[in-house]
Write a protein that holds these residues in place. Structure first.
Motif, mmCIF file in Angstrom:
data_model
loop_
_atom_site.group_PDB
_atom_site.id
_atom_site.type_symbol
_atom_site.label_atom_id
_atom_site.label_comp_id
_atom_site.label_asym_id
_atom_site.label_seq_id
_atom_site.Cartn_x
_atom_site.Cartn_y
_atom_site.Cartn_z
ATOM 1 N N GLU A 111 -6.049 2.543 -4.505
ATOM 2 C CA GLU A 111 -4.705 2.485 -5.359
ATOM 3 C C GLU A 111 -3.596 2.699 -4.367
ATOM 4 O OE1 GLU A 111 -4.950 4.967 -8.538
ATOM 5 O OE2 GLU A 111 -6.420 3.645 -9.683
ATOM 6 N N GLN B 91 -3.573 3.043 -0.828
ATOM 7 C CA GLN B 91 -3.530 2.147 0.286
ATOM 8 C C GLN B 91 -4.457 0.910 0.358
ATOM 9 O OE1 GLN B 91 -5.379 4.455 3.670
ATOM 10 N NE2 GLN B 91 -3.472 6.134 3.396
ATOM 11 N N PRO B 92 -3.627 -0.137 -0.492
ATOM 12 C CA PRO B 92 -4.402 -1.196 -1.015
ATOM 13 C C PRO B 92 -4.726 -2.318 0.570
ATOM 14 C CG PRO B 92 -2.316 -1.524 -1.846
ATOM 15 C CD PRO B 92 -2.585 0.097 -1.439
ATOM 16 N N HIS B 93 -3.767 -2.179 1.178
ATOM 17 C CA HIS B 93 -3.681 -2.897 2.569
ATOM 18 C C HIS B 93 -4.788 -2.495 3.576
ATOM 19 C CE1 HIS B 93 -0.558 -5.400 0.952
ATOM 20 N NE2 HIS B 93 0.088 -4.236 1.022
ATOM 21 N N HIS B 94 -5.307 -1.130 3.383
ATOM 22 C CA HIS B 94 -5.976 -0.384 4.224
ATOM 23 C C HIS B 94 -7.373 -0.102 3.785
ATOM 24 C CE1 HIS B 94 -2.936 -0.169 7.319
ATOM 25 N NE2 HIS B 94 -2.210 0.385 6.346
ATOM 26 N N ARG C 165 -10.700 -1.423 1.004
ATOM 27 C CA ARG C 165 -11.615 -2.529 0.400
ATOM 28 C C ARG C 165 -12.895 -1.757 -0.134
ATOM 29 N NH1 ARG C 165 -7.345 -4.227 1.140
ATOM 30 N NH2 ARG C 165 -6.652 -6.182 1.749
ATOM 31 N N ARG D 71 -8.999 7.353 8.985
ATOM 32 C CA ARG D 71 -9.297 5.714 8.746
ATOM 33 C C ARG D 71 -10.860 5.240 9.233
ATOM 34 N NH1 ARG D 71 -3.838 2.346 10.545
ATOM 35 N NH2 ARG D 71 -2.600 3.145 9.228
#
Length: 224
Positions: A112, A114-117, A119, A218
């Motif tokens: 929620e 970090q939707p771009h980082h 999956r 990350r």
């Protein structure tokens, strides 16, 4: 005379039993031929020049590095539905209550925030799904088969070209570049108690706390 006949019969049954086991392990659970070839940075993966052209860069192997560090977290036997949130109650239907739902809340927060980082993918694999075969598939890129099932316990080091061997030959020897963690608690708990036992919910909550520190690195969190 009767005792001798009984003993001979038992000896014959024992012989057939152990001969059957030997025939099964040597005939059904075969071992496949492993390739001894190992790739190197000096040999491109295919004919012609590489489209991304970065072999000349210092420390690069076929393509430039995008990240300086990688954290790979492998949670053994973590089913896809273990990572799903607690299902909300739908009007007119009984509420869905499973002990393991919603226990990995940290993953949901990452999705929620970090939707771009982040999956969440569901991988579907063919059997066998035992630990050694899946690890061998992940590190070598080969397809695990029942042929390898006989070496699931007390298995030897992988002789084929694999990811770990390539990493150790290319990364710097100074500070760490790659961190690989393999957690077996969920797998052991599932074998002993099953997925719907309260102990599984407790173990998933524990794993949720374990993976939280990796968020700043990350890393790649993979579900198998």
């Amino acid at each position: 005379m009767r005792k001798i006949s009984v003993l001979l019969f038992l000896a014959w049954v024992g012989f057939l039993f152990y001969a059957g086991i030997a025939l099964f392990t040597s005939g059904f659970l075969l071992t496949r031929l492993e390739l001894t070839n190992h790739s190197s940075c000096q040999e491109p993966p295919g004919p012609g020049s590489l489209p991304w052209g970065s072999r000349g860069e210092p420390g690069a192997c076929w393509m430039a590095s995008r990240f300086s560090r990688l954290v790979l977290v492998l949670i053994d036997a973590l089913r896809f539905d273990f990572a799903q949130p607690q299902l909300s109650h739908v009007s007119g239907e009984p509420p869905v209550s499973l002990p393991f739902l919603g226990k990995l809340g940290f993953l949901q927060r990452i999705l929620e925030i970090q939707p771009h980082h982040a999956r969440l993918y569901q991988s579907k694999v063919d059997p066998p799904t035992t630990t050694m075969q899946r690890l061998k598939a992940l590190t070598t890129g080969s397809l695990p088969t029942f042929i390898d099932a006989g070496s699931n316990f007390a298995s030897y080091a992988i002789a084929e070209d694999n990811l770990v061997k390539q990493l150790t030959s290319t990364v710097d020897s100074g500070e760490w570049d790659v961190l690989i963690t393999h957690f077996l608690g969920v797998d052991h708990c599932g074998h002993k108690h099953g997925p719907h036992h309260p102990e599984m919910a407790k173990k998933l909550s524990q794993m949720d706390q374990v993976i939280q520190p990796f968020s700043e690195a990350r890393g790649l969190i993979r579900f198998e």
